[in-house]
Design a protein around this motif. Structure first.
Motif, PDB file in Angstrom:
ATOM      1  N   UNK A 126       0.790  -1.223   0.000  1.00 39.00           N
ATOM      2  CA  UNK A 126       0.000   0.000   0.000  1.00 39.00           C
ATOM      3  C   UNK A 126       0.822   1.274   0.000  1.00 39.00           C
ATOM      4  N   UNK A 127       2.124   1.185  -0.234  1.00 42.26           N
ATOM      5  CA  UNK A 127       2.950   2.388  -0.317  1.00 42.26           C
ATOM      6  C   UNK A 127       4.172   2.134  -1.193  1.00 42.26           C
TER       7      UNK A 127
ATOM      8  N   UNK B  67       4.382   5.149   5.141  1.00 44.81           N
ATOM      9  CA  UNK B  67       3.764   3.880   5.512  1.00 44.81           C
ATOM     10  C   UNK B  67       2.378   4.176   6.080  1.00 44.81           C
ATOM     11  N   UNK B  68       1.357   3.644   5.432  1.00 51.00           N
ATOM     12  CA  UNK B  68      -0.022   3.891   5.853  1.00 51.00           C
ATOM     13  C   UNK B  68      -0.342   3.103   7.117  1.00 51.00           C
ATOM     14  N   UNK B  69       0.063   1.855   7.166  1.00 50.35           N
ATOM     15  CA  UNK B  69      -0.218   0.988   8.304  1.00 50.35           C
ATOM     16  C   UNK B  69       1.103   0.640   8.977  1.00 50.35           C
ATOM     17  N   UNK B  70       1.497   1.425   9.973  1.00 47.09           N
ATOM     18  CA  UNK B  70       2.807   1.235  10.592  1.00 47.09           C
ATOM     19  C   UNK B  70       2.915  -0.063  11.385  1.00 47.09           C
ATOM     20  N   UNK B  71       1.802  -0.701  11.689  1.00 47.78           N
ATOM     21  CA  UNK B  71       1.834  -1.966  12.413  1.00 47.78           C
ATOM     22  C   UNK B  71       1.819  -3.168  11.475  1.00 47.78           C
ATOM     23  N   UNK B  72       1.640  -2.915  10.204  1.00 46.95           N
ATOM     24  CA  UNK B  72       1.590  -4.004   9.226  1.00 46.95           C
ATOM     25  C   UNK B  72       2.936  -4.214   8.564  1.00 46.95           C
ATOM     26  N   UNK B  73       2.921  -4.834   7.422  1.00 49.04           N
ATOM     27  CA  UNK B  73       4.146  -5.108   6.671  1.00 49.04           C
ATOM     28  C   UNK B  73       4.735  -3.822   6.109  1.00 49.04           C
TER      29      UNK B  73
ATOM     30  N   UNK C  77       8.514  -2.273   3.932  1.00 45.22           N
ATOM     31  CA  UNK C  77       9.718  -2.635   3.183  1.00 45.22           C
ATOM     32  C   UNK C  77      10.889  -2.554   4.145  1.00 45.22           C
ATOM     33  N   UNK C  78      11.718  -3.564   4.138  1.00 44.72           N
ATOM     34  CA  UNK C  78      12.834  -3.562   5.083  1.00 44.72           C
ATOM     35  C   UNK C  78      14.164  -3.902   4.407  1.00 44.72           C
ATOM     36  N   UNK C  79      14.277  -3.580   3.159  1.00 46.45           N
ATOM     37  CA  UNK C  79      15.547  -3.823   2.483  1.00 46.45           C
ATOM     38  C   UNK C  79      15.355  -4.471   1.128  1.00 46.45           C
ATOM     39  N   UNK C  80      16.476  -4.733   0.509  1.00 43.14           N
ATOM     40  CA  UNK C  80      16.478  -5.326  -0.826  1.00 43.14           C
ATOM     41  C   UNK C  80      17.389  -6.542  -0.793  1.00 43.14           C
ATOM     42  N   UNK C  81      16.942  -7.610  -1.373  1.00 44.57           N
ATOM     43  CA  UNK C  81      17.757  -8.807  -1.478  1.00 44.57           C
ATOM     44  C   UNK C  81      17.908  -9.201  -2.932  1.00 44.57           C
TER      45      UNK C  81
END
Length: 86
Positions: free
Chosen positions: A54-55, A61-67, A69-73
């Motif tokens: 959703x972003x 981040x619209x839903x800070x308690x949800x999923x 992005x935390x990096x790139x692999x």
């Protein structure tokens, strides 16, 4: 008998002509195909992640308690053209 749909032009003929000019061997053709596959796959996966979360990347981040992005692999995709690293 099934009716054929009219094929839409997604990539301009000018872009295709530029690509063809850069190809002088089978190896060149394979390299162009791998590059196109890589670019398309990266963009499709990014769009899918944006839709799912959703972003946009780096966006609010619209839903800070949800999923989030935390990096790139790195990923390796195997296909008819060989391996493509994303």
């Amino acid at each position: 008998m099934a009716r054929q749909r009219k094929q839409e032009t997604i990539v301009s003929n000018e872009v295709l002509d530029q690509l063809v000019k850069s190809i002088s061997s089978e190896e060149d053709l394979n390299a162009v195909m791998r590059q196109l596959s890589k670019g398309l796959l990266e963009r499709v996966l990014e769009a899918e992640m944006t839709e799912h979360l959703g972003h946009d990347s780096g966006g609010v981040v619209i839903n800070s308690e949800g999923n989030t992005r935390n990096g790139i692999g790195k990923k390796i995709v195997k296909g008819d053209l060989g391996q493509v690293e994303l």
